[in-house]
Motif scaffolding. Structure first.
Motif, PDB file in Angstrom:
ATOM      1  N   ALA A  73      19.549 -19.361  15.869  1.00  0.00           N
ATOM      2  CA  ALA A  73      19.064 -18.045  16.281  1.00  0.00           C
ATOM      3  C   ALA A  73      19.892 -17.498  17.433  1.00  0.00           C
ATOM      4  O   ALA A  73      20.117 -16.287  17.546  1.00  0.00           O
ATOM      5  N   ALA A  74      20.393 -18.388  18.293  1.00  0.00           N
ATOM      6  CA  ALA A  74      21.200 -17.933  19.427  1.00  0.00           C
ATOM      7  C   ALA A  74      22.566 -17.439  18.980  1.00  0.00           C
ATOM      8  O   ALA A  74      23.166 -16.571  19.614  1.00  0.00           O
ATOM      9  N   ARG A  77      23.509 -13.040  15.546  1.00  0.00           N
ATOM     10  CA  ARG A  77      23.105 -11.848  16.277  1.00  0.00           C
ATOM     11  C   ARG A  77      22.017 -11.061  15.549  1.00  0.00           C
ATOM     12  O   ARG A  77      21.164 -10.428  16.167  1.00  0.00           O
ATOM     13  N   LYS A  80      18.717 -12.209  16.556  1.00  0.00           N
ATOM     14  CA  LYS A  80      18.388 -11.772  17.910  1.00  0.00           C
ATOM     15  C   LYS A  80      17.915 -10.328  17.940  1.00  0.00           C
ATOM     16  O   LYS A  80      16.900 -10.001  18.552  1.00  0.00           O
ATOM     17  N   THR A  81      18.655  -9.444  17.272  1.00  0.00           N
ATOM     18  CA  THR A  81      18.360  -8.017  17.380  1.00  0.00           C
ATOM     19  C   THR A  81      17.216  -7.562  16.487  1.00  0.00           C
ATOM     20  O   THR A  81      16.684  -6.478  16.688  1.00  0.00           O
ATOM     21  N   LYS A  87      13.090  -9.827  24.823  1.00  0.00           N
ATOM     22  CA  LYS A  87      13.699 -11.087  25.229  1.00  0.00           C
ATOM     23  C   LYS A  87      15.178 -10.925  25.575  1.00  0.00           C
ATOM     24  O   LYS A  87      15.779 -11.826  26.178  1.00  0.00           O
ATOM     25  N   LEU A  88      15.773  -9.802  25.174  1.00  0.00           N
ATOM     26  CA  LEU A  88      17.191  -9.569  25.458  1.00  0.00           C
ATOM     27  C   LEU A  88      17.410  -8.821  26.774  1.00  0.00           C
ATOM     28  O   LEU A  88      18.548  -8.685  27.232  1.00  0.00           O
ATOM     29  N   ARG A 241      23.911 -10.518  26.891  1.00  0.00           N
ATOM     30  CA  ARG A 241      22.669 -10.936  26.224  1.00  0.00           C
ATOM     31  C   ARG A 241      22.537 -10.306  24.845  1.00  0.00           C
ATOM     32  O   ARG A 241      21.656 -10.700  24.056  1.00  0.00           O
TER      33      ARG A 241
END
Length: 242
Positions: A73-74, A77, A80-81, A87-88, A241
Motif C-alpha cells: 500500500a505504501a 500510489r 494511497k490516493t 492520512k496524506l 507524502r
C-alpha cells in the motif's frame, strides 16, 4: 489470258494470312498453358501429401520462484490516493495548536468553494473541473503564525484538472521559486504585508503543486516576513507524502 492481281487484293490477302497466323499462335499458347497446368495437377496428385508443421509450440521452461511480489500500500500510489486522503496530510508539529478552520477535515465541493474568493463562480468551475473531494488541516504557532493545507482531488475523466488548477493561481507582489521534484509546482512569498487599521501587518506565503489527480495548496500567514525556507520545507514535505 492471265490478269495481274490488283495491288489492293494482294494487301488484303496478306493481312488475312497474318491475322490467321497470329490467331493460330495464340490458340496454341493457350492450349499449351492449359496442358501444362493439367500436367502439374496430375504430378502433384501422384505425390505423397506434405505434412504441415504442428500448431503447438514447444513448452518453454518457466523460471523458478513465485514471481514478483505485489506492491505494498505504501508503494502503490493508487491505493494511497483512493484511500483516506486525511492520512496524506502533514501532521501538526509539536507545540502547535489546532487551527480554527479544523484539523484533518473532509471538504465537499460547497465547503471548499466557500474557502475561495468568488465562491459562487468557483462552485461552477469546480463542477466543470470534475471535483471529487478535498481534505484540509492547519495549525497555529503563537498568536500570529498560521498554516493551512488542502489536498484537492479531481476525477480527471475529461481533462487534467489538478495540473490546470495548480497553474491558475495568480499571485501578485510576490517572489516565486520552483518546488523541486514537482515539475511546475511553485512557492510564493509576499514582500509587502496586507495592512488594515487596528490589525497587525499580515504577510503571507503560498505553495501550489500537483501529483496525479491531487492538487496541493498551502498558505502560511504571519505578522513578520515569512522566509523562503519555511514555505519550501512545508511544500516539499507535503509533496513527499503524495
Amino acid at each position: 489470258m492471265l490478269v495481274a492481281p490488283d495491288e489492293s487484293d494482294v494487301a488484303e490477302v496478306r493481312v488475312r494470312r497474318r491475322g490467321r497466323t497470329t490467331l493460330l499462335i495464340a490458340t496454341a499458347a493457350v492450349l499449351g498453358l492449359v496442358a501444362g497446368t493439367c500436367a502439374g495437377f496430375l504430378v502433384q496428385a501422384d505425390r505423397e501429401p506434405t505434412a504441415l508443421p504442428p500448431l503447438s509450440q514447444p513448452v518453454l521452461a518457466q523460471a523458478k520462484g513465485e514471481g514478483p511480489e505485489p506492491l505494498s500500500a505504501a508503494q502503490d500510489r493508487k491505493v494511497k490516493t483512493d484511500g483516506d486522503l486525511r492520512k496524506l496530510l502533514l501532521k501538526r508539529p509539536k507545540g502547535a495548536k489546532d487551527a480554527e478552520s479544523g484539523v484533518d477535515t473532509w471538504l465537499n465541493m460547497a465547503d471548499y468553494a466557500d474557502r475561495l474568493l468568488r465562491s459562487d463562480e468557483m462552485f461552477d468551475d469546480l463542477a466543470g473541473d470534475e471535483f471529487r473531494r478535498a481534505v484540509a488541516t492547519g495549525w497555529d504557532v503563537g498568536s500570529t503564525y498560521t498554516v493551512q493545507i488542502r489536498l484537492v482531488q479531481y476525477r480527471q475523466e475529461e481533462n487534467l484538472a489538478a495540473q490546470q488548477r495548480t497553474g491558475d493561481w495568480n499571485v501578485d507582489d510576490t517572489t516565486s521559486w520552483s518546488i523541486p521534484g514537482t515539475g511546475d509546482g511553485m512557492a510564493y512569498v509576499s514582500m509587502k504585508p496586507d495592512i488594515e487599521p487596528g490589525y497587525l501587518p499580515l504577510y503571507r506565503a503560498e505553495a501550489h503543486a500537483w501529483r496525479g489527480d491531487i492538487a496541493m495548496e498551502i498558505w502560511v500567514y504571519d505578522s513578520r516576513p515569512i522566509p523562503k525556507s519555511k514555505i519550501m520545507d512545508l511544500a516539499e514535505r507535503q509533496m513527499e507524502r503524495l
